[in-house]
Design a protein around this motif. Structure first.
Motif, short mmCIF file in Angstrom:
data_model
loop_
_atom_site.label_atom_id
_atom_site.label_comp_id
_atom_site.label_asym_id
_atom_site.label_seq_id
_atom_site.Cartn_x
_atom_site.Cartn_y
_atom_site.Cartn_z
N SER A 32 0.62 -0.69 0.08
CA SER A 32 -0.32 0.29 -0.12
C SER A 32 0.71 1.06 -0.26
O SER A 32 0.60 2.51 -0.95
CB SER A 32 -1.18 -0.16 1.18
OG SER A 32 -0.24 -0.43 2.48
N GLU A 42 -7.45 4.38 -7.22
CA GLU A 42 -8.09 3.39 -6.96
C GLU A 42 -7.61 2.22 -6.57
O GLU A 42 -8.04 1.50 -5.76
CB GLU A 42 -8.84 2.91 -8.54
CG GLU A 42 -10.03 4.29 -8.93
CD GLU A 42 -10.60 4.17 -10.36
OE1 GLU A 42 -9.58 3.37 -10.89
OE2 GLU A 42 -11.72 4.46 -10.53
N ASP A 43 -5.78 2.24 -6.74
CA ASP A 43 -5.41 1.17 -6.92
C ASP A 43 -4.62 1.68 -4.84
O ASP A 43 -4.83 0.75 -4.58
CB ASP A 43 -4.11 1.50 -7.71
CG ASP A 43 -2.72 0.24 -7.58
OD1 ASP A 43 -3.47 -1.11 -6.92
OD2 ASP A 43 -1.70 0.30 -7.23
N ALA A 100 -6.46 3.49 -3.38
CA ALA A 100 -7.77 3.24 -2.31
C ALA A 100 -8.14 1.42 -1.79
O ALA A 100 -8.30 1.06 -0.59
CB ALA A 100 -9.09 3.53 -2.37
N SER A 101 -7.79 0.62 -2.66
CA SER A 101 -7.50 -0.48 -2.37
C SER A 101 -7.06 -1.13 -2.17
O SER A 101 -6.87 -2.21 -1.16
CB SER A 101 -8.33 -1.56 -4.23
OG SER A 101 -6.74 -1.72 -4.82
N LYS A 102 -5.53 -1.21 -2.23
CA LYS A 102 -4.39 -1.81 -0.89
C LYS A 102 -4.64 -0.34 0.84
O LYS A 102 -4.54 -1.52 1.03
CB LYS A 102 -3.44 -1.26 -2.30
CG LYS A 102 -3.08 -2.18 -3.36
CD LYS A 102 -2.05 -1.63 -3.52
CE LYS A 102 -2.15 -2.75 -5.17
NZ LYS A 102 -1.00 -2.76 -5.60
N ASP A 124 -7.10 -0.30 1.68
CA ASP A 124 -8.91 -0.66 2.13
C ASP A 124 -8.26 -2.33 2.95
O ASP A 124 -8.48 -2.50 4.00
CB ASP A 124 -10.01 -0.58 1.51
CG ASP A 124 -10.74 0.48 1.20
OD1 ASP A 124 -10.68 1.01 1.91
OD2 ASP A 124 -11.32 0.36 -0.02
N LEU A 125 -7.27 -2.96 1.82
CA LEU A 125 -7.31 -4.22 2.58
C LEU A 125 -6.34 -4.30 3.64
O LEU A 125 -6.34 -4.91 4.62
CB LEU A 125 -5.94 -4.87 1.27
CG LEU A 125 -5.49 -5.74 1.83
CD1 LEU A 125 -6.57 -7.35 1.50
CD2 LEU A 125 -4.03 -6.86 0.57
#
Length: 123
Positions: A67, A98-99, A101-103, A105-106
């Protein structure tokens, strides 16, 4: 960011999928023996690997490595765009956002799960 380093020490590394465990199980434990010379400008052990290989999924890496690397790529892209670099596009920056944000979130989900299951911050 440096704020994730203390949290990484508490939550540990991200879990590996079965295929990753099998793959890393074939690697010798002393893979980097004798080659780990700290560099003054790096505050993380995987900083060199991330710079060269865009983050390898080494099970020894800190949970925030991926992240943080994505966030750095976004910041670098924004700085390049601000300097007028024509390679930077709005669509490309949006993909980076977007990348990240997703990482994130993980990472946040993993940290929450680890901390919920812990009775002490020193475990």
């Amino acid at each position: 960011p440096k704020i994730t380093l203390p949290l990484d020490r508490v939550i540990g590394p991200l879990p590996l999928e079965a295929w990753e465990q099998r793959t890393w199980g074939t690697m010798p434990d002393n893979l980097d023996e004798g080659t780990s010379t700290p560099l003054p400008q790096l505050d993380r052990p995987n900083a060199v690997a991330c710079a060269i290989f865009s983050c390898i999924d080494d099970p020894r890496q800190l949970a925030s490595t991926i992240s943080n690397a994505s966030l750095k790529m976004l910041v670098d892209g924004v700085e390049m765009g601000a300097r007028g670099d024509q390679r930077v596009t709005a669509a490309g920056l949006l993909n980076n956002v977007e990348d990240v944000a997703s990482k994130m979130d993980l990472y946040i989900g993993f940290a929450k799960n680890k901390l919920r299951g812990s009775t002490s911050v020193t475990e």
